[in-house]
Design a protein around this motif. Structure first.
Motif, PDB file in Angstrom:
ATOM      1  N   LEU A 195       7.220  32.914 -11.442  1.00 14.65           N
ATOM      2  CA  LEU A 195       6.974  34.564 -12.080  1.00 14.65           C
ATOM      3  C   LEU A 195       5.903  34.361 -10.571  1.00 14.65           C
ATOM      4  CD1 LEU A 195       6.536  33.880 -15.510  1.00 14.65           C
ATOM      5  CD2 LEU A 195       8.544  35.365 -14.650  1.00 14.65           C
ATOM      6  N   ASN A 196       5.522  35.671 -10.589  1.00 15.05           N
ATOM      7  CA  ASN A 196       4.863  36.294  -8.787  1.00 15.05           C
ATOM      8  C   ASN A 196       3.430  37.175  -9.946  1.00 15.05           C
ATOM      9  OD1 ASN A 196       3.443  35.215  -6.807  1.00 15.05           O
ATOM     10  ND2 ASN A 196       3.741  36.906  -5.280  1.00 15.05           N
ATOM     11  N   PHE A 197       2.721  36.813 -10.128  1.00 12.73           N
ATOM     12  CA  PHE A 197       1.425  37.515 -10.750  1.00 12.73           C
ATOM     13  C   PHE A 197       0.638  38.194  -9.405  1.00 12.73           C
ATOM     14  CE2 PHE A 197       2.811  34.815 -14.160  1.00 12.73           C
ATOM     15  CZ  PHE A 197       2.734  35.944 -15.346  1.00 12.73           C
TER      16      PHE A 197
ATOM     17  N   ARG B 174       0.689  28.557  -6.324  1.00 12.72           N
ATOM     18  CA  ARG B 174       0.214  28.199  -5.369  1.00 12.72           C
ATOM     19  C   ARG B 174      -0.093  29.689  -5.008  1.00 12.72           C
ATOM     20  NH1 ARG B 174       1.772  27.095  -0.212  1.00 12.72           N
ATOM     21  NH2 ARG B 174       1.769  24.513  -0.690  1.00 12.72           N
ATOM     22  N   SER B 175      -1.527  30.166  -4.971  1.00 17.87           N
ATOM     23  CA  SER B 175      -2.382  31.376  -5.099  1.00 17.87           C
ATOM     24  C   SER B 175      -2.644  31.825  -4.014  1.00 17.87           C
ATOM     25  CB  SER B 175      -3.380  31.452  -6.208  1.00 17.87           C
ATOM     26  OG  SER B 175      -4.534  29.985  -6.529  1.00 17.87           O
TER      27      SER B 175
ATOM     28  N   GLU C 188       1.041  34.690  -1.237  1.00 18.51           N
ATOM     29  CA  GLU C 188       0.432  35.999  -0.486  1.00 18.51           C
ATOM     30  C   GLU C 188       1.673  36.720  -0.456  1.00 18.51           C
ATOM     31  OE1 GLU C 188      -1.944  35.041   2.319  1.00 18.51           O
ATOM     32  OE2 GLU C 188      -3.486  34.135   1.833  1.00 18.51           O
ATOM     33  N   THR C 189       2.251  36.360  -1.663  1.00 17.94           N
ATOM     34  CA  THR C 189       3.644  37.445  -1.462  1.00 17.94           C
ATOM     35  C   THR C 189       3.164  38.744  -3.016  1.00 17.94           C
ATOM     36  OG1 THR C 189       4.465  35.956  -2.460  1.00 17.94           O
ATOM     37  CG2 THR C 189       5.066  36.847   0.176  1.00 17.94           C
ATOM     38  N   GLY C 190       3.815  39.605  -3.204  1.00 21.12           N
ATOM     39  CA  GLY C 190       3.682  40.563  -4.290  1.00 21.12           C
ATOM     40  C   GLY C 190       5.008  40.541  -5.133  1.00 21.12           C
TER      41      GLY C 190
ATOM     42  N   GLY D 252      -8.543  42.706  -1.469  1.00 18.76           N
ATOM     43  CA  GLY D 252      -9.714  42.729  -2.622  1.00 18.76           C
ATOM     44  C   GLY D 252      -8.638  41.574  -3.703  1.00 18.76           C
ATOM     45  N   ASP D 253      -7.425  41.656  -3.845  1.00 18.96           N
ATOM     46  CA  ASP D 253      -6.241  41.066  -4.790  1.00 18.96           C
ATOM     47  C   ASP D 253      -6.298  39.994  -4.369  1.00 18.96           C
ATOM     48  OD1 ASP D 253      -6.278  43.622  -5.422  1.00 18.96           O
ATOM     49  OD2 ASP D 253      -4.281  44.331  -4.292  1.00 18.96           O
ATOM     50  N   ALA D 254      -5.406  39.725  -5.534  1.00 18.05           N
ATOM     51  CA  ALA D 254      -4.751  37.991  -5.763  1.00 18.05           C
ATOM     52  C   ALA D 254      -3.602  37.952  -6.045  1.00 18.05           C
ATOM     53  CB  ALA D 254      -5.899  36.753  -6.013  1.00 18.05           C
ATOM     54  N   ASN D 255      -2.979  36.692  -5.477  1.00 19.01           N
ATOM     55  CA  ASN D 255      -1.235  36.400  -5.998  1.00 19.01           C
ATOM     56  C   ASN D 255      -1.423  35.456  -6.652  1.00 19.01           C
ATOM     57  OD1 ASN D 255      -0.753  35.503  -3.442  1.00 19.01           O
ATOM     58  ND2 ASN D 255       0.931  35.414  -4.649  1.00 19.01           N
TER      59      ASN D 255
END
Length: 557
Positions: free
Chosen positions: A516-518, A461-462, A245-247, A467-470
């Motif tokens: 990498l974080n999407f 890990r997601s 749960e980060t960006g 409304g967004d997801a990482n």
């Protein structure tokens, strides 16, 4: 001097016995409990509609009835956000409990986060506060501190500020505490729970121990757990939770913006991971506000389609309901092909056709499914039946994030003796800008490849943010990082997860973590409470990605 902070709750409904376990299985200075999430605030808001005295996590009070004496005897202070929408009410309830048990404890609370009155139409609107209100309570002698909507990491930064005497401008130290707090906040996700490589470890995962941080004055820490408890702590489990749960590289909070691209992790012994090198910057000039409102009513039914002609059967029932569905605001169909050819059980010969309807009117969603859909029972496809009869429809919530200037929020520490201490807003702020992408490593030289699942090489890990997801993806060797950084582009990510093709996807590079974080904008619609998709919190989005096949260099396999 080391400050030992443990956590006994990652969400409202977490393991009830964890508080007792954390107090009896080893030494602690502070025990925290995180009970709040975006969805939880909606639940508590609906509780408060029924009873204005409600609005807090009642589980915490029941846990404390068993454990308050233990905490007092061991000198462990308790800091929790279980106050939810009513921290003053929970603080009073804790005082009454302590009096009934004959335990002399001082209870304080933090308030100022509730902005519901300023947002007409919202069920709950709350600013995310930082840790300095908690610190004020602890400095004034509180044994139990109850908060409402603070950031999850504030449960750790507050005790650290009080213990070490940090000032608001000591950004590197504060950022280190924020990172420690982020690792602890989800409980056993840092000790082997929900871990991508769980099947490679021999540790007992039936009941992982909850995590704790040994914090130091420079902001560094050791993440560990009590000796003899289940699960395990290694660089991988900590990396996974850091990505949750980060960006981007800047992880903004009310006290400090932590630079996740500066975090360094090293294994410091069995079940001990050292976190150091964290740099911090001034926090942003605004505070995030979580807005929860009722969005209307939803209903659903799952048709079971068995055997041959699955798609034709699905098409028939959809045609039969076309006219009725025109009378509701929204209808979504999803055909899930769980069936197999020549199956040896009826269940594995069946597919599932899910219909979800939404409308401002409860009677509309009830009539379409309880009435029209079920009336097809003898007039539709062969083998017609449903998993369960639909109900009348239930209310659903909508989450939105907003931002307000810091000066509009009256952050206040309310002490055990009734004194009120205003908590000053940050003097220095910094508008958030994107961090320039870190340079990529040299790519691997060409060589033999094999078609295989990404998860043989990478963990993931997601999670959700509104409304967004990482989806955070990491690897465990430098060689694998050289491949991943160049291979898993945004285009490749969209190719592997076709549901993201028409959405905005942003990629963030974190070389220190080999990660990498999407961030996928809008994949969860109006947030978890709206139940927009099959996996409404994107908990398994990362595991879906890991299951996808691509060409992987044989040297990595």
């Amino acid at each position: 001097m080391t400050l030992r902070i443990g956590n006994a709750s990652g969400f409202y409904g977490d393991r009830f016995d964890a508080m007792r376990e954390m107090l009896t299985d080893g030494e602690l200075d502070v025990l925290t409990g995180d009970y709040l999430a975006e969805f939880t605030m909606l639940i508590l808001g609906r509780d408060r509609l029924k009873d204005p005295a409600a609005g807090y996590a009642r589980t915490f009070l029941r846990q404390l009835e068993e454990c308050l004496g233990l905490a007092h005897a061991r000198g462990v202070r308790i800091v929790t956000n279980a106050g939810g929408l009513n921290p003053a009410g929970l603080a009073d309830a804790v005082r009454k409990l302590a009096d009934r048990l004959g335990i002399p404890v001082r209870v304080a609370h933090v308030e100022g986060d509730d902005l519901t009155a300023a947002h007409p139409g919202s069920l709950a609107a709350h600013a995310y506060l930082g840790g300095f209100g908690i610190a004020a309570c602890l400095r004034e002698g509180a044994d139990v501190v109850v908060t409402g909507r603070v950031t999850d990491a504030a449960l750790v930064t507050g005790p650290a500020v009080a213990h070490f005497g940090w000032g608001p401008g000591e950004y590197d130290r504060l950022a280190g505490a924020v990172v420690a707090g982020h690792v602890l906040e989800c409980g056993t996700q840092a000790t082997g729970g929900n871990y991508a490589f769980f099947n490679e470890r021999a540790g007992d995962l039936r009941s992982p121990g909850f995590p704790l941080a040994e914090l130091h004055d420079d902001g560094s820490c050791i993440i560990t757990k009590h000796p003899g408890t289940g699960g395990f702590v290694d660089v991988g489990t900590v990396t996974a939770q850091l990505l949750y749960e980060t960006g981007g590289a800047r992880y903004a909070g009310p006290d400090v913006t932590a630079r996740l691209d500066t975090v360094r992790l090293t294994q410091d012994g069995p079940d001990r991971v050292r976190i150091e090198g964290v740099r911090g910057e001034a926090p942003p000039p605004t505070l995030k506000v979580g807005l929860n409102r009722l969005g209307g009513f939803r209903n659903e039914v799952v048709f079971v389609l068995t055997g041959l002609d699955i798609e034709a059967k699905a098409a028939l029932v959809q045609k039969q309901l076309t006219e009725a569905l025109g009378k509701v605001a929204e209808a979504r169909w999803e055909l899930v092909r769980t069936d197999r050819p020549d199956a040896d059980t009826e269940e594995t010969a069946s597919a599932l056709l899910r219909l979800v309807v939404r409308d401002p009117r409860q009677e509309a969603v009830g009539r379409v499914l309880s009435g029209t859909a079920i009336e097809l029972a003898l007039a539709s496809y062969p083998g017609f039946h449903v998993l369960a009869p639909p109900g009348k429809g239930s209310p659903y919530g909508v989450f939105e994030a907003s931002f307000v200037p810091r000066g509009e929020v009256e952050h206040t520490a309310v002490l055990h003796d009734g004194r009120r201490i205003p908590v000053a807003s940050a003097a220095d702020t910094l508008v958030l800008d994107a961090v320039p992408e870190a340079p990529l490593p040299e790519p691997l030289p060409p060589g033999a490849v094999r078609r295989a699942p990404l998860g043989l090489v990478a963990g993931a890990r997601s999670g959700d943010k509104g409304g967004d997801a990482n989806v955070g993806v990491w690897v465990r060797t430098d060689e694998a990082w050289r491949w991943l950084a160049h291979t898993l582009t945004i285009d490749r990510f969209r190719e592997l997860l076709p549901e993201t093709r028409d959405l905005t996807v942003t990629r963030h590079v974190l070389p220190n973590l080999r990660a990498l974080n999407f961030v996928v904008d809008g994949i969860l619609g109006e947030g978890v409470a709206a139940q927009h998709r099959f996996d409404p919190q994107a908990k398994a989005l990362g595991e879906w990605l890991r299951s996808r096949h691509l060409d992987i260099p044989e040297v990595l396999l």
